[in-house]
Design an enzyme around this catalytic site. Structure first.
Site, short mmCIF file in Angstrom:
data_model
loop_
_atom_site.label_atom_id
_atom_site.label_comp_id
_atom_site.label_asym_id
_atom_site.label_seq_id
_atom_site.Cartn_x
_atom_site.Cartn_y
_atom_site.Cartn_z
N SER A 69 -1.82 0.35 -11.69
CA SER A 69 -1.58 -0.84 -12.51
C SER A 69 -1.43 -0.49 -13.99
CB SER A 69 -2.74 -1.82 -12.33
OG SER A 69 -2.93 -2.12 -10.97
N1 SAM Z 1 -6.41 -0.01 -8.01
C1 SAM Z 1 -5.28 0.87 -7.86
C2 SAM Z 1 -5.26 1.97 -8.88
O1 SAM Z 1 -6.11 1.99 -9.79
O2 SAM Z 1 -4.40 2.85 -8.76
C3 SAM Z 1 -3.96 0.16 -7.86
C4 SAM Z 1 -3.77 -0.62 -6.64
S1 SAM Z 1 -2.13 -0.96 -6.13
C5 SAM Z 1 -1.57 -2.06 -7.35
C6 SAM Z 1 -2.55 -1.95 -4.70
C7 SAM Z 1 -3.15 -1.18 -3.57
O3 SAM Z 1 -3.64 -2.11 -2.61
C8 SAM Z 1 -2.16 -0.29 -2.84
O4 SAM Z 1 -2.62 1.03 -2.83
C9 SAM Z 1 -2.11 -0.88 -1.43
O5 SAM Z 1 -1.90 0.08 -0.43
C10 SAM Z 1 -3.48 -1.53 -1.34
N2 SAM Z 1 -3.62 -2.59 -0.34
C11 SAM Z 1 -2.75 -3.58 -0.01
N3 SAM Z 1 -3.28 -4.36 0.94
C12 SAM Z 1 -4.51 -3.86 1.23
C13 SAM Z 1 -5.55 -4.24 2.15
N4 SAM Z 1 -5.43 -5.28 2.97
N5 SAM Z 1 -6.67 -3.50 2.16
C14 SAM Z 1 -6.82 -2.43 1.35
N6 SAM Z 1 -5.88 -2.03 0.46
C15 SAM Z 1 -4.74 -2.75 0.40
#
Ligand code: SAM
Length: 220
Positions: A69
């Site tokens: 992000s």
């Molecule tokens: N917090 C992260 C960082 O600091 O790099 C950025 C997160 S990214 C914007 C969103 C993440 O949510 C992705 O890696 C995606 O695979 C994960 N994601 C999406 N749906 C999910 C779920 N149901 N459970 C766990 N992770 C999920």
């Protein structure tokens, strides 16, 4: 010339500029949040060919079509979360591990779920490389929370949900707070929800744009 030290100084200066120009200038003044961000080398959480962009004012692509992000958004969400020392925190969407590294500076009870195994493994390696060894990582569907470890004092969702997942409210402690982007696939609003006795109090914050939360209480 000492190459590694030069790189270290360059990134450190870029980090200081990022905090001043992108974060403090936009109204984030929580000293604990600013210190936490200042202490995490963001360049370690982006792909090697994107390191020169690590402190840019934008989200960046990581592996598996996912993103790390925008720095301001990480700071904003962390401030809105109001982490208390020793509070039990659940992050959903470990991704690169950057947000987890920032949160780990604010609490010693951090849990983070990622649905893509390869991202979780890489985040684990990065966090350990920085000496962050007390974050509990799990691969699974975070839209259903982490029941066995609940209740949590804070839950931070870093992917966009169509609605607020009920399981995440259920797994909050009384007085606990959930921060989550809610809305359509292309545009959302950051919402915070405080769990009170028999009800919740919601507050709408700023517009945002996150990748989709998939899973049972996400986009399927
Ligand atoms: N917090 C992260 C960082 O600091 O790099 C950025 C997160 S990214 C914007 C969103 C993440 O949510 C992705 O890696 C995606 O695979 C994960 N994601 C999406 N749906 C999910 C779920 N149901 N459970 C766990 N992770 C999920």
């Amino acid at each position: 010339m000492n190459q590694p030290a030069d790189h270290y100084d360059t990134y450190r200066l870029a980090r200081r500029d990022m905090i001043a120009d992108q974060i403090e200038a936009r109204g984030i003044h929580d000293a604990r949040v600013l210190r936490a961000i200042d202490s995490v080398p963001r360049e370690r959480f982006v792909p090697p060919d994107a390191r020169s962009q690590a402190y840019a004012d934008q989200a960046l692509a990581i592996a598996e079509d996912q993103t790390i992000s925008q720095p301001f958004m990480v700071a904003y969400m962390t401030q809105v979360l109001r982490v208390e020392p020793h509070g039990k925190i659940l992050e959903i969407g470990t991704g690169s591990g950057y947000q987890a590294a920032v949160l780990s500076r604010l609490t010693d009870r951090l849990y983070s779920i990622e649905c893509i195994a390869g991202l979780s493994v890489a985040a684990d390696r990065r966090l350990r490389g920085l000496g962050v060894t007390d974050v509990h990582l799990r691969v699974g569907d975070g839209s259903m929370g982490w029941l066995e470890e609940s209740p949590f004092d804070r839950v931070l969702v870093t992917a966009a949900a169509p609605d607020i997942p009920g399981a995440l409210i259920d797994q909050l402690s009384l007085g606990g707070r959930l921060v989550i982007p809610v809305g359509g696939a292309g545009q959302q609003t950051l919402v915070s929800v405080v769990k009170l006795r028999g009800r919740t109090r919601e507050r709408v914050h700023i517009p945002c744009r996150f990748v989709k939360l998939i899973g049972e209480s996400g986009w399927g």
